[in-house]
Write an enzyme that holds these catalytic residues in place. Sequence first.
Site, mmCIF file in Angstrom:
data_model
loop_
_atom_site.group_PDB
_atom_site.id
_atom_site.type_symbol
_atom_site.label_atom_id
_atom_site.label_comp_id
_atom_site.label_asym_id
_atom_site.label_seq_id
_atom_site.Cartn_x
_atom_site.Cartn_y
_atom_site.Cartn_z
ATOM 1 N N LYS A 56 -43.311 12.824 3.263
ATOM 2 C CA LYS A 56 -44.350 11.802 3.152
ATOM 3 C C LYS A 56 -43.688 10.436 3.059
ATOM 4 O O LYS A 56 -42.738 10.271 2.287
ATOM 5 C CB LYS A 56 -45.194 12.061 1.893
ATOM 6 C CG LYS A 56 -46.321 11.063 1.682
ATOM 7 C CD LYS A 56 -47.089 11.360 0.400
ATOM 8 C CE LYS A 56 -48.209 10.344 0.209
ATOM 9 N NZ LYS A 56 -48.967 10.578 -1.030
ATOM 10 N N LYS A 99 -40.503 12.450 -0.592
ATOM 11 C CA LYS A 99 -41.528 11.409 -0.689
ATOM 12 C C LYS A 99 -40.829 10.071 -0.896
ATOM 13 O O LYS A 99 -40.114 9.866 -1.875
ATOM 14 C CB LYS A 99 -42.487 11.688 -1.844
ATOM 15 C CG LYS A 99 -43.588 10.634 -1.972
ATOM 16 C CD LYS A 99 -44.544 10.971 -3.102
ATOM 17 C CE LYS A 99 -45.623 9.917 -3.241
ATOM 18 N NZ LYS A 99 -46.567 10.236 -4.325
#
Length: 324
Positions: A249, A196
């Site tokens: 992400k 992320k």
Amino acid sequence: MQQLRRNRRLRTNDAIRSLVREHTITPHDFLVPLFIVEGKGIKEEIASMPDYFRYSLDLLGKEVKELWEMGLKSVLLFVKVPDDLKDNKGTEAVNPDGLMQRAIKTVKEAVPEMVVMTDVALDPYSAYGHDGIVEEGYIINDETCKILAEMALSHAQAGADFVAPSDMMDGRILSIRELLEKENFKNTGIMSYSAKYASSFYGPFRDALDSAPGFGDKKTYQMDFANRDEAIKETLMDIEEGADIVMVKPGLCYLDLVRDVKDVVDVPVAVYQVSGEYAMLKAAAEKGWLDHDAVMLEQIMAFKRAGAQIIASYFAKDVVKLLG
């Protein structure tokens, strides 16, 4: 010499193109993010995410039933916590009667077979809007991991199938897995936000949950978007600690990472098409600059082609409607 091999033969018409197509999109590819708020009769559009809504619990069940009827069988829950319940230790996050815990039960009561995944991070509950406990302006790691584990346990106790730590604290997967095992929730899965990045694409999401950081940024725990090898290291460590699914992400700017991760792991790979990616297409389509549906499908196919088996996307319902 006459050319004997003509690749265009396989593109002659739609039927042939469909026959030889390498990747396809189905409803089973999607994980549907849902935003939950307190109150009754609430279905409010998120200003920075056109056509996407926050739901109160009494309308959540109806939405989940509609998703199931469309063939969408997995949801990812997020809650918008009232300001008066926020503090520096995420006390409300482990409340057995908290909004998230009640939302899990609401979904399971409406559609028992629905796969329920839950966001595990402190930022919605934090007075500072950060993913961990703050001490003297710094987000501390190990104490945060303990609270995240308790939070994940409370979600499992409420009926969650998977918990999804999105915080990027070091060691949080192991903390969560050990506590789940200790408390006999051995079948509760973990989908880790393993790679992320500290991205500027999260703005509309933070509007949706009122969870923007109150000071500074998240670059001391989320990843530097200039780094590629680090994503592999983070992902492999999470698998070693007990992650069942790993995630990259954001999505579109990180397709190389999706492919890199897919090539080295033996667990399912998810990708999150984040709020900023959603909002950009909505805005461009509203201006008439892009064909909304055509670009949407192209983006989703890019995730599949890169290697994602699970796509968390705010476009899930739109795509399934187009698929017919």
